[in-house]
Design a protein around this motif. Sequence first.
Motif, PDB file in Angstrom:
ATOM      1  N   LEU A  19       0.838  -1.200   0.000  1.00 55.67           N
ATOM      2  CA  LEU A  19       0.000   0.000   0.000  1.00 55.67           C
ATOM      3  C   LEU A  19       0.870   1.246   0.000  1.00 55.67           C
ATOM      4  O   LEU A  19       0.649   2.186  -0.763  1.00 55.67           O
ATOM      5  N   LEU A  20       1.897   1.213   0.846  1.00 59.26           N
ATOM      6  CA  LEU A  20       2.793   2.357   0.955  1.00 59.26           C
ATOM      7  C   LEU A  20       3.487   2.616  -0.384  1.00 59.26           C
ATOM      8  O   LEU A  20       3.519   3.736  -0.893  1.00 59.26           O
ATOM      9  N   GLY A  21       4.004   1.530  -0.955  1.00 55.74           N
ATOM     10  CA  GLY A  21       4.717   1.663  -2.225  1.00 55.74           C
ATOM     11  C   GLY A  21       3.820   2.192  -3.321  1.00 55.74           C
ATOM     12  O   GLY A  21       4.163   3.154  -4.022  1.00 55.74           O
ATOM     13  N   VAL A  22       2.644   1.610  -3.431  1.00 57.56           N
ATOM     14  CA  VAL A  22       1.730   2.032  -4.496  1.00 57.56           C
ATOM     15  C   VAL A  22       1.316   3.493  -4.306  1.00 57.56           C
ATOM     16  O   VAL A  22       1.279   4.262  -5.260  1.00 57.56           O
ATOM     17  N   SER A  23       1.041   3.864  -3.057  1.00 57.04           N
ATOM     18  CA  SER A  23       0.611   5.246  -2.839  1.00 57.04           C
ATOM     19  C   SER A  23       1.729   6.208  -3.221  1.00 57.04           C
ATOM     20  O   SER A  23       1.486   7.246  -3.833  1.00 57.04           O
ATOM     21  N   MET A  82      -9.108  10.311   4.667  1.00 52.99           N
ATOM     22  CA  MET A  82      -8.476  10.223   3.347  1.00 52.99           C
ATOM     23  C   MET A  82      -8.527  11.536   2.582  1.00 52.99           C
ATOM     24  O   MET A  82      -8.134  11.609   1.434  1.00 52.99           O
ATOM     25  N   GLY A  83      -9.039  12.571   3.199  1.00 57.71           N
ATOM     26  CA  GLY A  83      -9.016  13.888   2.576  1.00 57.71           C
ATOM     27  C   GLY A  83     -10.243  14.187   1.747  1.00 57.71           C
ATOM     28  O   GLY A  83     -11.136  13.364   1.602  1.00 57.71           O
ATOM     29  N   MET A  84     -10.244  15.419   1.216  1.00 54.46           N
ATOM     30  CA  MET A  84     -11.366  15.875   0.392  1.00 54.46           C
ATOM     31  C   MET A  84     -10.938  15.852  -1.064  1.00 54.46           C
ATOM     32  O   MET A  84      -9.809  16.178  -1.393  1.00 54.46           O
ATOM     33  N   SER A  85     -11.859  15.494  -1.943  1.00 53.71           N
ATOM     34  CA  SER A  85     -11.562  15.553  -3.367  1.00 53.71           C
ATOM     35  C   SER A  85     -11.969  16.923  -3.902  1.00 53.71           C
ATOM     36  O   SER A  85     -13.137  17.294  -3.808  1.00 53.71           O
ATOM     37  N   PRO A  86     -10.999  17.685  -4.444  1.00 49.93           N
ATOM     38  CA  PRO A  86     -11.358  18.987  -4.994  1.00 49.93           C
ATOM     39  C   PRO A  86     -12.386  18.861  -6.128  1.00 49.93           C
ATOM     40  O   PRO A  86     -13.250  19.716  -6.275  1.00 49.93           O
ATOM     41  N   THR A  87     -12.285  17.804  -6.912  1.00 48.86           N
ATOM     42  CA  THR A  87     -13.179  17.669  -8.061  1.00 48.86           C
ATOM     43  C   THR A  87     -14.627  17.498  -7.621  1.00 48.86           C
ATOM     44  O   THR A  87     -15.523  18.132  -8.148  1.00 48.86           O
ATOM     45  N   LEU A 291      -8.232  11.804  -4.366  1.00 49.70           N
ATOM     46  CA  LEU A 291      -9.155  10.814  -4.931  1.00 49.70           C
ATOM     47  C   LEU A 291      -8.392   9.713  -5.654  1.00 49.70           C
ATOM     48  O   LEU A 291      -8.675   8.526  -5.499  1.00 49.70           O
ATOM     49  N   LEU A 292      -7.388  10.107  -6.421  1.00 46.76           N
ATOM     50  CA  LEU A 292      -6.640   9.089  -7.164  1.00 46.76           C
ATOM     51  C   LEU A 292      -5.937   8.135  -6.201  1.00 46.76           C
ATOM     52  O   LEU A 292      -5.954   6.917  -6.388  1.00 46.76           O
ATOM     53  N   LEU A 293      -5.336   8.700  -5.161  1.00 48.01           N
ATOM     54  CA  LEU A 293      -4.675   7.841  -4.176  1.00 48.01           C
ATOM     55  C   LEU A 293      -5.693   6.929  -3.508  1.00 48.01           C
ATOM     56  O   LEU A 293      -5.424   5.752  -3.283  1.00 48.01           O
ATOM     57  N   GLY A 294      -6.868   7.492  -3.211  1.00 50.13           N
ATOM     58  CA  GLY A 294      -7.916   6.687  -2.600  1.00 50.13           C
ATOM     59  C   GLY A 294      -8.294   5.502  -3.470  1.00 50.13           C
ATOM     60  O   GLY A 294      -8.347   4.361  -3.015  1.00 50.13           O
ATOM     61  N   VAL A 295      -8.510   5.782  -4.744  1.00 50.01           N
ATOM     62  CA  VAL A 295      -8.899   4.709  -5.665  1.00 50.01           C
ATOM     63  C   VAL A 295      -7.767   3.692  -5.798  1.00 50.01           C
ATOM     64  O   VAL A 295      -8.007   2.476  -5.811  1.00 50.01           O
ATOM     65  N   ALA A 296      -6.536   4.205  -5.869  1.00 47.78           N
ATOM     66  CA  ALA A 296      -5.387   3.302  -6.000  1.00 47.78           C
ATOM     67  C   ALA A 296      -5.293   2.368  -4.789  1.00 47.78           C
ATOM     68  O   ALA A 296      -5.155   1.152  -4.928  1.00 47.78           O
ATOM     69  N   MET A 297      -5.393   2.953  -3.592  1.00 50.73           N
ATOM     70  CA  MET A 297      -5.343   2.154  -2.364  1.00 50.73           C
ATOM     71  C   MET A 297      -6.427   1.081  -2.376  1.00 50.73           C
ATOM     72  O   MET A 297      -6.207  -0.068  -2.050  1.00 50.73           O
ATOM     73  N   PHE A 298      -7.593   1.534  -2.782  1.00 53.19           N
ATOM     74  CA  PHE A 298      -8.737   0.627  -2.773  1.00 53.19           C
ATOM     75  C   PHE A 298      -8.519  -0.543  -3.727  1.00 53.19           C
ATOM     76  O   PHE A 298      -8.774  -1.696  -3.395  1.00 53.19           O
ATOM     77  N   SER A 299      -8.005  -0.212  -4.918  1.00 50.96           N
ATOM     78  CA  SER A 299      -7.820  -1.294  -5.888  1.00 50.96           C
ATOM     79  C   SER A 299      -6.714  -2.241  -5.435  1.00 50.96           C
ATOM     80  O   SER A 299      -6.802  -3.446  -5.658  1.00 50.96           O
ATOM     81  N   VAL A 300      -5.690  -1.707  -4.762  1.00 53.39           N
ATOM     82  CA  VAL A 300      -4.634  -2.574  -4.238  1.00 53.39           C
ATOM     83  C   VAL A 300      -5.215  -3.573  -3.253  1.00 53.39           C
ATOM     84  O   VAL A 300      -4.989  -4.782  -3.348  1.00 53.39           O
ATOM     85  N   LEU A 301      -6.003  -3.056  -2.319  1.00 55.60           N
ATOM     86  CA  LEU A 301      -6.641  -3.926  -1.330  1.00 55.60           C
ATOM     87  C   LEU A 301      -7.474  -5.010  -2.001  1.00 55.60           C
ATOM     88  O   LEU A 301      -7.389  -6.191  -1.675  1.00 55.60           O
ATOM     89  N   PHE A 302      -8.240  -4.558  -2.957  1.00 62.06           N
ATOM     90  CA  PHE A 302      -9.154  -5.438  -3.678  1.00 62.06           C
ATOM     91  C   PHE A 302      -8.393  -6.584  -4.342  1.00 62.06           C
ATOM     92  O   PHE A 302      -8.709  -7.766  -4.162  1.00 62.06           O
ATOM     93  N   VAL A 303      -7.346  -6.229  -5.076  1.00 61.01           N
ATOM     94  CA  VAL A 303      -6.579  -7.240  -5.801  1.00 61.01           C
ATOM     95  C   VAL A 303      -5.803  -8.132  -4.830  1.00 61.01           C
ATOM     96  O   VAL A 303      -5.715  -9.349  -5.000  1.00 61.01           O
ATOM     97  N   PHE A 304      -5.265  -7.501  -3.791  1.00 58.28           N
ATOM     98  CA  PHE A 304      -4.503  -8.260  -2.805  1.00 58.28           C
ATOM     99  C   PHE A 304      -5.380  -9.336  -2.155  1.00 58.28           C
ATOM    100  O   PHE A 304      -4.990 -10.493  -2.028  1.00 58.28           O
ATOM    101  N   ILE A 305      -6.578  -8.928  -1.781  1.00 60.96           N
ATOM    102  CA  ILE A 305      -7.500  -9.875  -1.151  1.00 60.96           C
ATOM    103  C   ILE A 305      -7.834 -11.011  -2.125  1.00 60.96           C
ATOM    104  O   ILE A 305      -7.896 -12.177  -1.742  1.00 60.96           O
ATOM    105  N   GLY A 306      -8.005 -10.656  -3.404  1.00 59.54           N
ATOM    106  CA  GLY A 306      -8.273 -11.676  -4.415  1.00 59.54           C
ATOM    107  C   GLY A 306      -7.175 -12.724  -4.457  1.00 59.54           C
ATOM    108  O   GLY A 306      -7.421 -13.928  -4.369  1.00 59.54           O
ATOM    109  N   ASN A 307      -5.933 -12.250  -4.549  1.00 54.32           N
ATOM    110  CA  ASN A 307      -4.815 -13.187  -4.646  1.00 54.32           C
ATOM    111  C   ASN A 307      -4.648 -14.011  -3.382  1.00 54.32           C
ATOM    112  O   ASN A 307      -4.354 -15.209  -3.426  1.00 54.32           O
TER     113      ASN A 307
END
Lengths: 328, 529
Positions: A19-23, A82-87, A291-307
């Motif tokens: 997670l740290l590396g990906v972020s 996880m912060g606020m998304s400006p968008t 937001l991008l970091l949030g999505v990235a973290m989330f997808s890492v978790l998701f894939v990690f759990i899958g494997n």
Amino acid sequence: MNRMLKYSATTIFRMLLLLLGVSLVSFMLIVSAPIDPVTSFVGAESGVSQEQKDLVAQHWGLDKPPAERYVTWLKNTLKGDMGMSPTFQKPVAAILGERFVASLVLMAVAWAMSGILGFVLGVLCGAMEGSLFDKCIKTFCFVLSSTPTFWIGLLLLMVFAISLGWFPIGLAVPIGKAAADVTIWDRIYHLVLPAFTLSVTGVASIALHTRQKMIDVLKSDYVLFAKARGESNWTLIKRHGLRNIAIPAITLQFASFSELFGGSVLAENVFSYPGLGSAASIAGLRGDVPLLLGVAMFSVLFVFIGNLTANLLYGVLNPQIREGGKLR
Amino acid sequence: MNKKLLSFLLIIMLAVSQLAGCANNNKPNEASAKDSLVVSVGGLTGGNYDPCKGYGSNGTSIFHTALLKINTDVQTEYDLATGYTVSDDGLVYTFTIRDDVKFSDGEPLTPEDVVFTYMTAKTSGSSVDLTMLEKAEVIDGKVKFTLNKPYSPFIRTTALIGIVPEHAYGDTYAANPIGTGPFKVKQLDINQQLIVEPNEYYYGIKSPFKQITFLSLDEEAALASAKSGELDVVMVNPEYASEEVNGMHIVTIKTSDNRGFNLPTIPETVNSSGVTVGSNVTSDPAVRKALNIGISRQEIIDNALNGVGTPSWVRFEGLPWASLEPAFTDGKVEEAKKLLEDAGWVDSDGDGIREKNGIKCEFKITGRTDDLQRYNLAVALSQNAKKLGINIVAEAMDWASAQKIARAVPTCIGTGDYSYKDVFNAFHSSLGGIDIVNLGNSPMYDNPKVDEYLDKMIASTTEEEAIEYAKKAQYDGTTGANVDFPYLWLVNIDHSYFVRDGLSLGVQRIHPHGHGTPVVQNLNEWKFE
């Protein structure tokens, strides 16, 4: 038990490291992209004064050096913020939450569909190697796996939604219907095309791998021996085939979490289905770091759990792996 | 996603599906009966309906009204205000507010709500620019704005900021706005659909529809969805405007959304970051003028935009502050050639490109990669300039990079909103520095006389006076931007929509920059005829 504990600890440690590396990498990529987040926020052609742009930068902390921004982000995230998304001008956690709920059903259905369909087709093809059925399915799978998801989506949309009018043109609920009146059938009806689109590529790879493994198994000595004992085709597959051929299928099925995630970006876009996918592309295009970091973290978790699930299931399916203690 | 590829595939598939003759589609939809509409014009489903954070700042909020409004002639008119005064020094604006207006929750609108709105917007860190506002306060039931510098476009600002209720403003406001406008949110499925219904407390024309549903389908899929027959109004790109859809007709609306290129007016020079800005070719006034009068804008529109668009050579075409003086017609190739030759640009080596003092008359331009129209315009311009002996090299570039290098390499700009502060942004030398990286005065144009008019425009206390100066900055009879040509404007984009037969979109005010949502500006006036 001790071994189990050690295994869990290592796994969690690895996950945190990942997670740290990906972020960090995601952050560096987005910061070095040629996008000025302030400009993309207020609009390049909006005529907003420089004073206001400075205010915007200050408000969102964009005037600070990148290293400081990353550390601030990391600290807040550890505290659960996880912060606020400006968008979207909303907390990232809230965006992820509402978007994930929308994607979850879609991905789950697509995942189950590709797994079951792929496995059944693979087993049948393997059992009937060389038959017309086998050839048809094989060709079909080759075509599917070399086709991009969004193209399939568009094709299905053109044929089934627009030309034939059997399915809706998009969205997850009927147009203009009040939320209270939306039935489960409405939702399923809207899910069919996107879920089918998303499952298509998975079906191909699972079917082909399962088929190959099935053929290998059927050519093995122990199957020959079983045949000699007079076992019928179906009992043969049930007793000696399924467990063996399940291993590659399960690996692929759980490893496909990443493809599923990637595919949902495209499928959701084509069908205007609101999910995590479009959030990711918006965040990237507009330099929306939290937001991008949030999505990235989330997808890492998701894939990690899958494997991880795939690894654990090996042990369940194959006693050799379990008893060897080589849980990996 | 690669939009260009996507739209290409979509076109192919459209063609295929039509060839195959599987066309039992296009059934007129009976369900879109006369009391509801389904509309897809992009945007609108994101749940960001907070005027304090920039919603409706292009003058198209359907949930809010502002102190003033911009009428169909793009002039300001009273809306929530019944009158206003401006102090002689241009620093104090005092508004009287209607006392008979209610928000959509039935609560009355008060002057305090106005003050609350402006003070909230000022500190929201959004695209709402209120840096000129010192404070807002209620005095004797009137709203008094004090500015920190004279700023006449403030009057336009008051027509573009919708008023929010202090009593109902909070974290969830943006998704469920309570306002004084003609509609309120009935249901929002974020990023899928927005369903609105008329606000029963609205004081203006009430909509005849019980509900209107907005979708934000991908622009590329817009035509396909129109053909499915489920929609009543669909935004389409001009490329598709010649398509036919059963039961619908195409409505093309004029805009002030113009496209053109900045032409750097200074020779190549290195700025403090070590970046080269300016151009040795376009810094010659003769080249800029020759381009402006020598190209044929209609030809460019035919080539780049399927002929959909209005030729335009001033930035503000269609807006009250545009000056079309001194008028000229383009396509005058011979005159342009003579101009270039008199200025010393001659093709001496016979390669079709002129030279002067060893410099070739050529330069690069960019069109942004995510907007096919702009790239097409760049290419069409490049072809059109060849007959003048000017070699323009058109390139596609991502928008962020194109902006960054715009002070050296002209890029295709789009602009045109409802405030005349844009005249200042376009031409004032204070925004033309060689170290600045944005699109405001990117030609780095510097004309003291123009600056003087623009300063007077900003210091004016009435709109008439301000607009007078805005026009003079463009041409005062002897000098101005209209004869110095810091830009090469080409076209005002037309906005095209497929509209259900029988549905009238009312009288549409000229659309500002940004295709799509401007069409909802008068949603309450839409009706079946």
